[in-house]
Motif scaffolding. Structure first.
Motif, PDB file in Angstrom:
ATOM      1  N   TYR A 142       0.836  -1.204   0.000  1.00  0.00           N
ATOM      2  CA  TYR A 142       0.000   0.000   0.000  1.00  0.00           C
ATOM      3  C   TYR A 142       0.874   1.258   0.000  1.00  0.00           C
ATOM      4  CZ  TYR A 142      -4.449  -2.455   0.854  1.00  0.00           C
ATOM      5  OH  TYR A 142      -5.565  -3.228   0.740  1.00  0.00           O
ATOM      6  N   ARG A 143       1.976   1.211   0.758  1.00  0.00           N
ATOM      7  CA  ARG A 143       2.877   2.368   0.812  1.00  0.00           C
ATOM      8  C   ARG A 143       3.472   2.666  -0.566  1.00  0.00           C
ATOM      9  NH1 ARG A 143       7.930   3.924   0.884  1.00  0.00           N
ATOM     10  NH2 ARG A 143       8.666   1.809   0.425  1.00  0.00           N
ATOM     11  N   GLN A 144       3.932   1.601  -1.235  1.00  0.00           N
ATOM     12  CA  GLN A 144       4.516   1.804  -2.561  1.00  0.00           C
ATOM     13  C   GLN A 144       3.464   2.313  -3.555  1.00  0.00           C
ATOM     14  OE1 GLN A 144       6.646  -1.665  -3.945  1.00  0.00           O
ATOM     15  NE2 GLN A 144       7.646  -1.981  -1.953  1.00  0.00           N
ATOM     16  N   ALA A 145       2.259   1.765  -3.456  1.00  0.00           N
ATOM     17  CA  ALA A 145       1.176   2.223  -4.344  1.00  0.00           C
ATOM     18  C   ALA A 145       0.894   3.704  -4.113  1.00  0.00           C
ATOM     19  CB  ALA A 145      -0.076   1.401  -4.108  1.00  0.00           C
ATOM     20  N   SER A 146       0.937   4.132  -2.849  1.00  0.00           N
ATOM     21  CA  SER A 146       0.633   5.539  -2.545  1.00  0.00           C
ATOM     22  C   SER A 146       1.649   6.482  -3.192  1.00  0.00           C
ATOM     23  CB  SER A 146       0.610   5.761  -1.027  1.00  0.00           C
ATOM     24  OG  SER A 146       1.917   5.732  -0.469  1.00  0.00           O
ATOM     25  N   LEU A 147       2.896   6.050  -3.262  1.00  0.00           N
ATOM     26  CA  LEU A 147       3.928   6.899  -3.884  1.00  0.00           C
ATOM     27  C   LEU A 147       3.636   7.099  -5.376  1.00  0.00           C
ATOM     28  CD1 LEU A 147       7.129   5.413  -2.189  1.00  0.00           C
ATOM     29  CD2 LEU A 147       5.928   7.524  -1.594  1.00  0.00           C
ATOM     30  N   HIS A 148       3.200   6.046  -6.031  1.00  0.00           N
ATOM     31  CA  HIS A 148       2.888   6.150  -7.460  1.00  0.00           C
ATOM     32  C   HIS A 148       1.639   7.018  -7.694  1.00  0.00           C
ATOM     33  CE1 HIS A 148       5.942   3.476  -9.079  1.00  0.00           C
ATOM     34  NE2 HIS A 148       5.726   2.658  -8.042  1.00  0.00           N
ATOM     35  N   PHE A 149       0.621   6.852  -6.832  1.00  0.00           N
ATOM     36  CA  PHE A 149      -0.573   7.683  -6.990  1.00  0.00           C
ATOM     37  C   PHE A 149      -0.255   9.150  -6.708  1.00  0.00           C
ATOM     38  CE2 PHE A 149      -3.086   3.659  -5.965  1.00  0.00           C
ATOM     39  CZ  PHE A 149      -3.404   3.446  -7.303  1.00  0.00           C
ATOM     40  N   ARG A 150       0.675   9.377  -5.761  1.00  0.00           N
ATOM     41  CA  ARG A 150       1.102  10.759  -5.482  1.00  0.00           C
ATOM     42  C   ARG A 150       1.782  11.353  -6.712  1.00  0.00           C
ATOM     43  NH1 ARG A 150       2.222  15.249  -5.190  1.00  0.00           N
ATOM     44  NH2 ARG A 150       3.093  16.496  -3.496  1.00  0.00           N
ATOM     45  N   ALA A 151       2.657  10.573  -7.342  1.00  0.00           N
ATOM     46  CA  ALA A 151       3.355  11.050  -8.536  1.00  0.00           C
ATOM     47  C   ALA A 151       2.393  11.277  -9.700  1.00  0.00           C
ATOM     48  CB  ALA A 151       4.433  10.053  -8.944  1.00  0.00           C
ATOM     49  N   ALA A 152       1.307  10.485  -9.719  1.00  0.00           N
ATOM     50  CA  ALA A 152       0.325  10.605 -10.806  1.00  0.00           C
ATOM     51  C   ALA A 152      -0.742  11.654 -10.503  1.00  0.00           C
ATOM     52  CB  ALA A 152      -0.344   9.252 -11.045  1.00  0.00           C
ATOM     53  N   ASP A 153      -0.624  12.343  -9.350  1.00  0.00           N
ATOM     54  CA  ASP A 153      -1.572  13.401  -8.956  1.00  0.00           C
ATOM     55  C   ASP A 153      -2.999  12.858  -8.881  1.00  0.00           C
ATOM     56  OD1 ASP A 153      -2.396  15.887  -8.141  1.00  0.00           O
ATOM     57  OD2 ASP A 153      -2.597  16.688 -10.162  1.00  0.00           O
ATOM     58  N   GLN A 154      -3.139  11.723  -8.189  1.00  0.00           N
ATOM     59  CA  GLN A 154      -4.452  11.110  -7.986  1.00  0.00           C
ATOM     60  C   GLN A 154      -4.732  11.016  -6.482  1.00  0.00           C
ATOM     61  OE1 GLN A 154      -4.282   7.432 -10.230  1.00  0.00           O
ATOM     62  NE2 GLN A 154      -4.996   8.477 -12.091  1.00  0.00           N
ATOM     63  N   PRO A 155      -5.257  12.103  -5.893  1.00  0.00           N
ATOM     64  CA  PRO A 155      -5.395  12.185  -4.436  1.00  0.00           C
ATOM     65  C   PRO A 155      -6.353  11.154  -3.835  1.00  0.00           C
ATOM     66  CG  PRO A 155      -6.434  14.076  -5.507  1.00  0.00           C
ATOM     67  CD  PRO A 155      -5.653  13.362  -6.558  1.00  0.00           C
ATOM     68  N   VAL A 156      -7.442  10.832  -4.545  1.00  0.00           N
ATOM     69  CA  VAL A 156      -8.404   9.868  -3.975  1.00  0.00           C
ATOM     70  C   VAL A 156      -7.737   8.515  -3.784  1.00  0.00           C
ATOM     71  CG1 VAL A 156     -10.551   8.617  -4.379  1.00  0.00           C
ATOM     72  CG2 VAL A 156     -10.420  11.063  -4.912  1.00  0.00           C
ATOM     73  N   LEU A 157      -7.012   8.045  -4.797  1.00  0.00           N
ATOM     74  CA  LEU A 157      -6.351   6.744  -4.704  1.00  0.00           C
ATOM     75  C   LEU A 157      -5.187   6.800  -3.710  1.00  0.00           C
ATOM     76  CD1 LEU A 157      -6.392   5.786  -8.498  1.00  0.00           C
ATOM     77  CD2 LEU A 157      -7.979   5.098  -6.694  1.00  0.00           C
TER      78      LEU A 157
END
Length: 1004
Positions: free
Chosen positions: A59-74
């Motif tokens: 989940y932590r690694q996924a959050s970094l990618h969603f942060r980079a993709a500018d997807q706050p909900v995910l």
């Protein structure tokens, strides 16, 4: 656990929708698309992973990618899942580290997603018993939600309900009530009646805590009529209705309702364990009140079992109330060790492991359960000491009571509404009484004066706390670096709150014809103002902590500070504390400290005071000789008896040792606030021939009054803003006034406001003595007072007053009737301009401030510069007695508005004698006498010179002086300074010339 959490399957669908909406394809074409796809892949892998640590890492690694993709909900979904995984394993520190990270790393403009993060953190904090910070997070979430979306029932049921329950837990009942009422309005048309019923249940519980069980029962009955509520909600309503009935003593009716409620909850597909816990606790309480101890214990233990199941073997906060009830049962049976264990268990339900540090400075851990558990432990030690006079038990009792009061003070420090502070102060009487009693006993046992100093600190803590905080807040604001616009904003919000409360109160007085739509609008505004006030308070506390420290320091006093101050005045101070069982007296002067205790039931003190007040306020005795004779004999007996109870045991000196009356400052409590001490008799009336020959306290002491030692000692420098000596106001009340006032205000007691024959001559004669400006007859309007009052060093109001015993904020003074629709926007004497929304609503409703009735709540908002206010009106010292705070009178409002000294009346003043006494009083003031001495001498002169049929104390003793006694007209020795200084300079010059002439001529 999460107000905004969706089930995993729904979350996966959400992910796919979002990805599809983003136009992603199987093959990523940009870095953003690549990060999105990688995040989705990791998120899916995390859901399928069986090892928790690996799942958290994915989940932590996924959050970094969603942060980079500018997807706050995910991104937030990932962090939310991490927190839930850690929380399930009781890894609380890690949970909050991630939640704090979520709050700090928000990169998008504040919106509803931000509110969700704060709400989630509030939820977790509540689960880990960090109720204070949970409350702050919910407040922030609600504020953000208000800013970015229109509130609906979903928000009302989740955010507002949760926050209101926390307010209830902290004793902030008015805030809870306003929030729940707003939430209910949002859910008026919501199809799921279970939500509305649950909100009604919570609101009814607030009414119950506000000691209004009838209103609670009415709400429960309304909610029970809903046909489509689920079993859990139906059961909750039934058990809470039973609780309200039990509060009214209707235990026989309560019992079957609880049993029916339990049956309803158990019939639910998934019974709500928290509701069952509450049901069995209520059942235990009902059986206890019915005297069936074994059944009570059985159900209390069943409630504890359920609590343990809910919280993994660690009972939650609600269990603290059950442990408290068990402690009280054991204490009543004399099982002291068992009782102490129960109270300690209650304490542990809300206290962290390092309880020693927390109890010294409870701060954010302050909680009602903690406060009551500590009080219970103190009572165990106190009761055990009575059976076994071991000094250690007494010290333990004192320690626990002190800790309980610390928690109480920490709770009150967070309150915004005075009503919550007043209620807490009333409830604190028992705690303060025990703390004072243990300190008195320890002084008797050890002879150490420090214990009397400890007792004195509790006398002070129990007196006019809300008034002291208000005044010290003003002074602290002046001494701190808070920007004035921020203080103005805070005052704006306070003024607006007062306005809307007034509108609601007045509209509700119309009963069936009340405009419910307008009431709803005003209540919504009150709820919004509450959030804004909370925000301002939080900002002040975080950025200007020094202000709150100054507020606290301004109210602290010790005997070592008081004695030198009294020595400078050649005075003594006598403090009273009216407890539930005893009256405690503490007398202080420059030479020593004396104490005494009276058992209230053994001396019938309340009956004696009420009887004396009845005699002093009944003018029928002046027209009926038989009644006058009866009253005279009753008066001399009561006045002498009360002197021997209240003063004689603590007076240090014989009056024969003094050549002039000594000064006595009385700090009253309870019913003593209605009593003029100078009418008490220092000797029996045997052998005396009428009122003029009696031995009044007036003959031996100059008596004044104070709200507390701390307030009495506050320095009040002369304010240069007041440029005119006196402003006098003497209205007239003609037929036109009656018809207009009756039509506009529908008051029933207008006939009592007859024209005053002597009020205008009184003001005219005072102006001749001291100078100043007068507003007479039809010119003495409320508008005139508001626009001019800030110019005067003395305010003299000779007019009618009225008292509202139920709601003292609606007591007031009666001016000449002015048209409230005229230009009423003059705010020069208000502490600040009202907010635009406040002013707009005032205009829209057609309500002006200048309606002829200056209410107590309006006086509080004035910024007066006067050194003294003389309320030459009827009953200005009367009002509702709030235990621990004092009499909520008009005089108290003038003190809060900036007048350090107030002369007030304790019953209806006679028009003619008032004029005579006031003329003498002002002549004495003009001579430079201190305020208390000037009033004392005016009474003495009246007593000696008045006609024999007008020397009854009811004519001359109604007026008393409370507050700063400093002379208004101070002797100006500037001329003497220049005269002496000039003489010295001339002398030195003359001596220099003389010596120069005598010096031998130098030889050439």
């Amino acid at each position: 656990m999460n107000f905004f959490r969706k089930k995993d399957s729904l979350r996966a669908v959400l992910v796919l929708i979002l990805l599809g909406g983003s136009g992603l394809t199987i093959c990523a074409r940009t870095p953003v698309e690549a990060d999105s796809l990688k995040g989705v892949s990791l998120f899916q892998n995390a859901k399928e992973e069986t090892d928790q640590d690996c799942r958290v890492e994915l989940y932590r690694q996924a959050s970094l990618h969603f942060r980079a993709a500018d997807q706050p909900v995910l991104w937030w979904n990932c962090l939310d899942n991490i927190c839930w995984e850690l929380f399930k394993k009781e890894r609380d520190d890690e949970t909050f580290a991630w939640l704090d990270t979520a709050v700090k790393e928000v990169w998008w403009p504040e919106d509803q997603k931000t509110a969700t993060i704060y709400a989630n953190r509030g939820y977790y904090r509540k689960q880990t018993k960090d109720y204070y910070l949970a409350k702050k997070d919910y407040e922030r979430a609600l504020q953000i939600t208000r800013n970015h979306t229109t509130l609906d029932c979903r928000h009302g049921y989740t955010l507002m309900k949760s926050l209101a329950n926390l307010y209830t837990q902290f004793g902030e009942y008015e805030k809870a009530r306003l929030l729940l009422e707003s939430a209910l309005k949002l859910c008026d048309d919501y199809p799921d009646l279970s939500k509305k019923a649950a909100l009604m249940s919570d609101l009814a519980m607030v009414y119950r805590f506000e000691n209004n069980p009838e209103a609670a029962l009415n709400l429960y009955d309304q909610a029970l009529l809903f046909q489509s509520t689920d079993n859990n909600t139906q059961g909750l309503l039934l058990i809470n209705k039973a609780d309200a009935l039990s509060l009214l003593g209707e235990n026989e009716q309560s019992l079957p309702l609880v049993l029916k409620g339990i049956k309803e909850i158990n019939a639910a597909p998934k019974p709500n364990l928290r509701y069952l816990e509450s049901a069995y606790a209520i059942l235990g309480s009902v059986y206890e009140q019915l005297g069936k101890k074994s059944e009570a214990l059985n159900f209390f233990y069943r409630a504890l079992d359920i609590s343990g199941k809910m919280y993994g073997g660690k009972p939650g906060r609600e269990a603290g109330k059950i442990y408290k009830a068990l402690g009280e049962i054991a204490l009543a049976e004399g099982k002291y060790t068992e009782a102490e264990d129960f109270f300690y268990s209650a304490l542990k339900t809300v206290l962290p492991e390092n309880e020693t540090t927390t109890l010294q400075n409870p701060g954010h851990m302050a909680d009602n359960v903690l406060m009551e558990a500590l009080e219970g432990m103190g009572t165990v030690a106190w009761t055990a000491w009575k059976q076994n006079p071991d000094q250690n038990l007494l010290k333990n009792a004192y320690t626990h009571y002190t800790q309980s009061i610390r928690v109480q003070d920490a709770l009150r420090a967070e309150y915004i509404y005075e009503s919550s502070s007043f209620k807490l102060q009333e409830e604190s009487i028992r705690r303060h009484e025990y703390a004072i009693a243990t300190a008195f006993e320890l002084y008797q046992a050890t002879g150490e004066p420090s214990w009397l100093d400890s007792a004195f600190s509790f006398f002070e803590k129990s007196k006019s706390v809300v008034l002291k905080e208000s005044l010290s807040e003003i002074e602290a604001g002046k001494a701190s670096a808070i920007p004035q616009p921020l203080l103005d904003r805070r005052n704006d919000l306070e003024n607006a709150r007062i306005f809307f409360e007034r509108q609601i109160f007045e509209e509700k007085q119309k009963a069936d014809t009340a405009d419910q739509k307008m009431i709803g609008f005003w209540e919504n505004r009150l709820s919004e103002l509450q959030v804004s006030l909370d925000s301002v308070e939080s900002h002040l506390k975080s950025q200007y902590a020094n202000w709150y420290q100054l507020k606290d320091l301004a109210s602290r006093r010790h005997i070592s500070e008081v004695q030198p101050w009294l020595a400078g005045k050649d005075a003594q101070m006598i403090q009273y504390f009216w407890g539930e069982s005893s009256l405690y007296i503490l007398a202080i002067d420059a030479k020593g400290i004396r104490s005494n205790t009276l058992r209230l039931d053994s001396v019938n003190l309340a009956v004696k005071i009420d009887s004396l007040r009845l005699i002093l306020g009944d003018y029928q005795q002046t027209e009926d000789e038989a009644l006058a004779a009866v009253y005279y004999h009753a008066y001399v007996r009561l006045a002498y008896k009360l002197y021997n109870l209240l003063l004689a045991p603590v007076l240090p000196e014989s009056k024969t040792n003094r050549t002039r009356p000594g000064k006595m400052i009385i700090i009253p409590d309870g019913l003593l606030g209605y009593l003029p001490f100078d009418v008490l008799l220092t000797a029996s009336a045997e052998g005396k021939s009428g009122f003029r020959t009696l031995d009044y306290v007036l003959n031996d002491y100059i008596v004044s009054y104070g709200y507390s030692a701390g307030l009495s000692m506050v320095k009040n420098p002369q304010n240069n803003a007041a440029s005119v000596v006196l402003g006098g106001y003497a209205p007239s009340y003609g037929e036109g006034w009656f018809s207009e006032a009756r039509r506009s205000f529908r008051l029933n007691d207008l006939r009592a406001f007859n024209n005053l024959k002597y009020n205008q001559p009184e003001v005219e004669s005072i102006i001749r003595v001291v100078g100043g400006e007068a507003f007479m007859g039809k010119d003495a309007t409320e508008a005139a007072f508001r626009s001019s009052a800030g110019r005067y060093r003395i305010l003299h109001l000779s007019m009618h007053g009225f008292t509202n015993e139920e709601d003292p904020l609606y007591s007031g003074l009666v001016f000449s009737y002015g048209n409230g629709m005229e230009a009423v926007s003059d705010q020069q004497n208000a502490r600040s301009q009202t907010p635009e929304s406040f002013s707009q609503v005032e205009r829209n409703t057609g309500k002006g401030q200048n309606d002829g009735f200056l209410h107590t709540y309006e006086i509080f908002t004035l910024n007066l510069q006067a050194e003294m206010a003389v309320l030459s009106a009827c009953k200005t010292g009367l009002g509702k007695l709030i235990r621990g705070e004092g009499i909520m009178s008009l005089a108290r409002a003038f003190r809060a508005a900036g007048c350090p000294a107030v002369v007030m009346s304790l019953w209806e003043a006679d028009d003619q004698s008032t004029r005579e006494i006031m003329e003498k009083f002002y002549a004495n003031v003009k001579e430079g006498q201190s305020k208390d001495e000037a009033l004392h001498n005016a009474k003495s002169e009246y007593l000696q010179s008045a006609a024999s049929n007008r020397i009854n104390p009811l004519y001359w003793s109604t007026f008393v002086m409370i507050g700063d006694d400093t002379p208004v007209f101070r002797e100006d020795y500037t001329w003497l300074f220049f005269l002496v200084g000039g003489g010295l300079i001339l002398g030195i010059l003359g001596l220099a010339i003389f010596l120069n002439h005598r010096k031998p001529q130098e030889q050439i």
